[in-house]
Write an enzyme that holds these catalytic residues in place. Structure first.
Site, PDB file in Angstrom:
ATOM      1  N   ILE A  11      55.739  55.966  26.720  1.00 39.19           N
ATOM      2  CA  ILE A  11      56.189  54.616  26.346  1.00 39.19           C
ATOM      3  C   ILE A  11      57.350  54.182  27.224  1.00 39.19           C
ATOM      4  O   ILE A  11      57.409  53.028  27.681  1.00 39.19           O
ATOM      5  CB  ILE A  11      56.561  54.586  24.854  1.00 39.19           C
ATOM      6  CG1 ILE A  11      55.327  54.847  23.996  1.00 39.19           C
ATOM      7  CG2 ILE A  11      57.179  53.255  24.477  1.00 39.19           C
ATOM      8  CD1 ILE A  11      55.622  54.985  22.526  1.00 39.19           C
ATOM      9  N   PHE A  32      56.254  52.886  30.755  1.00 33.79           N
ATOM     10  CA  PHE A  32      55.625  51.558  30.883  1.00 33.79           C
ATOM     11  C   PHE A  32      56.466  50.437  30.276  1.00 33.79           C
ATOM     12  O   PHE A  32      56.281  49.280  30.654  1.00 33.79           O
ATOM     13  CB  PHE A  32      54.245  51.577  30.207  1.00 33.79           C
ATOM     14  CG  PHE A  32      53.202  52.319  30.986  1.00 33.79           C
ATOM     15  CD1 PHE A  32      52.601  51.740  32.097  1.00 33.79           C
ATOM     16  CD2 PHE A  32      52.825  53.603  30.633  1.00 33.79           C
ATOM     17  CE1 PHE A  32      51.641  52.423  32.822  1.00 33.79           C
ATOM     18  CE2 PHE A  32      51.861  54.291  31.348  1.00 33.79           C
ATOM     19  CZ  PHE A  32      51.270  53.711  32.448  1.00 33.79           C
ATOM     20  N   GLU A  33      57.370  50.729  29.351  1.00 37.20           N
ATOM     21  CA  GLU A  33      58.211  49.681  28.783  1.00 37.20           C
ATOM     22  C   GLU A  33      59.425  49.379  29.655  1.00 37.20           C
ATOM     23  O   GLU A  33      59.927  48.253  29.640  1.00 37.20           O
ATOM     24  CB  GLU A  33      58.679  50.078  27.372  1.00 37.20           C
ATOM     25  CG  GLU A  33      57.579  50.100  26.329  1.00 37.20           C
ATOM     26  CD  GLU A  33      57.074  48.710  25.999  1.00 37.20           C
ATOM     27  OE1 GLU A  33      57.798  47.724  26.235  1.00 37.20           O
ATOM     28  OE2 GLU A  33      55.930  48.609  25.514  1.00 37.20           O
ATOM     29  N   GLY A  34      59.908  50.351  30.396  1.00 37.15           N
ATOM     30  CA  GLY A  34      61.094  50.126  31.204  1.00 37.15           C
ATOM     31  C   GLY A  34      62.366  50.210  30.365  1.00 37.15           C
ATOM     32  O   GLY A  34      62.336  50.418  29.151  1.00 37.15           O
ATOM     33  N   ARG A  92      48.219  51.263  32.075  1.00 35.00           N
ATOM     34  CA  ARG A  92      48.698  51.856  30.824  1.00 35.00           C
ATOM     35  C   ARG A  92      47.529  52.312  29.958  1.00 35.00           C
ATOM     36  O   ARG A  92      47.574  53.403  29.369  1.00 35.00           O
ATOM     37  CB  ARG A  92      49.559  50.851  30.081  1.00 35.00           C
ATOM     38  CG  ARG A  92      50.130  51.382  28.776  1.00 35.00           C
ATOM     39  CD  ARG A  92      51.239  50.519  28.245  1.00 35.00           C
ATOM     40  NE  ARG A  92      51.857  51.091  27.051  1.00 35.00           N
ATOM     41  CZ  ARG A  92      52.978  50.643  26.508  1.00 35.00           C
ATOM     42  NH1 ARG A  92      53.607  49.591  27.054  1.00 35.00           N
ATOM     43  NH2 ARG A  92      53.483  51.220  25.429  1.00 35.00           N
TER      44      ARG A  92
END
Length: 431
Positions: A9, A12-14, A133
């Site tokens: 997570i 991909f969320e940064g 993702r």
């Protein structure tokens, strides 16, 4: 969930140190945290991970309550990242959950890849970051525990094209989307699209709100100005310009409502609001002009009455008038002032109940009790007979008892129905 889901997570969320506003008005901070984010907030990497663990509590509860199929750790981690991205509501109505509960994990993994579109600039497109993702989540989902890989040797199992899996390959080309991580507003841009310049703040002195307020103020001052006051220069600008092809005005005088042919009223005050005018005493000349008594008034010449049917010429005077009955044969005179006589419709009294019916029902109930008691007594005290006799005393007694019960039940039913009707009749008579 394990560390695999958390790292997946976070990748991909940064990470966003300061809070930024989303296009829908919410604020986000850290690794996609929106619940407690607010303007001007800052968070470190350790606190951002703590907020992520707090958000994953609801995701874990949703997976444990909605999924009924046993899951391994990798499947649970992949689903946690998937649910965190699409939301709890979308997961509950998605095909991924339906395939999981059906016991088809491979189909559920393929259904995860279909969640790859997003709305960018008012257009729904396939985003390349979502494709990557979903592929990573699918790979984690299909990874078995330990060394439980199933061998698929290519010399024996040669891969072939699956023509049915058309939904796996998107028909649109995935677009690379970049979301800015700096500033207080999240700006989503496509690949190669220039960054829009920041909109300059509107000047309060020359803004559209102030212009609209000035126009409304000028219009109101024009409507409610004093009679001797002339409109100002700003009010004159608001007034509509005359149309070049305007219809010429009617030279005839107009009334207060703009209707031609009538002389306008000199005094706009209604007659019922005017003060009573003082009446002067009649002078001697006025008394001389008036008739002395009623006889002189009757003798004075009278003008033509509007309701008198005077003949048009002398010839018409010689023709006798036709009676009204002949001219209007179907005329019917209705006197509204005459009292209307109301004639009530005749009310037929209900037939009185006969006493014989009640006695009949009582006799039927007594007969039923006699049949029931006699049948039971006969069936229990009768002597046994040969087995060849089909209609024995016990069978006859049983049938008589059953008939007695039927007679008694029917009599009681009709008796209660008659009593209910009698009570309703008495209630109507009291009213």
């Amino acid at each position: 969930m394990s560390r695999t889901a958390i790292e997946l997570i976070k990748r991909f969320e940064g990470y966003r140190r300061t809070a930024a506003q989303l296009p829908d008005g919410r604020w986000t901070i850290g690794h996609g945290h929106t619940l407690t984010a607010r303007q001007g907030a800052e968070v470190s990497t350790e606190d951002a991970e703590a907020l992520l663990l707090y958000d994953l509590i609801a995701v874990s509860h949703a997976l444990n309550e909605a999924v009924y199929t046993p899951l391994i750790q990798n499947q649970f981690d992949a689903l946690a990242s998937f649910v965190f991205n699409i939301g709890l509501d979308n997961f509950h109505r998605s095909g991924v959950l339906r395939r999981l509960n059906e016991g088809a994990p491979i189909l559920a993994a393929c259904a995860m890849e279909l969640w790859r579109k997003a709305d960018v600039g008012g257009e729904r497109i396939v985003v390349d970051a979502l494709v990557r993702r979903r592929a990573s989540e699918k790979a984690v989902f299909l990874t078995p525990e330990g060394d439980a890989w199933v061998p698929a040797p290519s010399p024996i199992l040669k891969p072939l094209l699956d023509g049915d899996a058309q939904g796996v390959v998107p028909q649109q080309t995935p677009v690379e989307v970049i979301a800015s991580m700096e500033g207080e507003a999240v700006v989503v841009l496509r690949e190669g699209e220039p960054t829009p310049p920041p909109a300059p703040p509107e000047d309060d002195a020359e803004g559209p709100a102030k212009s609209a307020a000035e126009a409304v103020t000028a219009r109101l001052s024009t409507l409610f100005q004093e009679p001797d006051e002339e409109p100002s220069h700003a009010e004159a600008e608001v007034q509509p310009r005359p149309h070049p092809e305007r219809i010429p005005e009617d030279p005839r005088p107009q009334d207060d409502f703009g209707l031609p042919g009538f002389t306008p009223l000199e005094d706009p005050v209604p007659f019922f609001l005017r003060a009573p005018e003082p009446q002067d005493e009649p002078s001697e000349a006025d008394e001389a002009d008036e008739p002395a008594d009623e006889e002189d008034q009757e003798a004075a010449p009278r003008g033509r009455d509007l309701f008198d049917t005077a003949p048009a010429n002398d010839a018409a005077e010689a023709v006798p008038a036709e009676p009204e009955e002949a001219r209007y044969p179907s005329r019917l005179v209705i006197d509204d002032s005459a009292p209307y006589e109301f004639i009530a419709p005749p009310v037929q009294p209900l037939p009185a109940p006969t006493q014989g019916g009640v006695l009949t029902l009582v006799a039927l109930a007594v007969l039923g009790l006699i049949f029931f008691g006699g049948g039971i007594f006969w069936a229990t005290n009768a002597r046994p007979v040969a087995s060849s006799v089909w209609l024995g005393p016990r069978l006859v007694g049983g049938l008589a008892g059953i008939a007695g019960v039927g007679f008694f039940v029917v009599a009681i039913y009709f008796l209660l129905d008659r009593l209910g009707r009698a009570s309703e009749r008495r209630a109507r008579q009291r009213r």
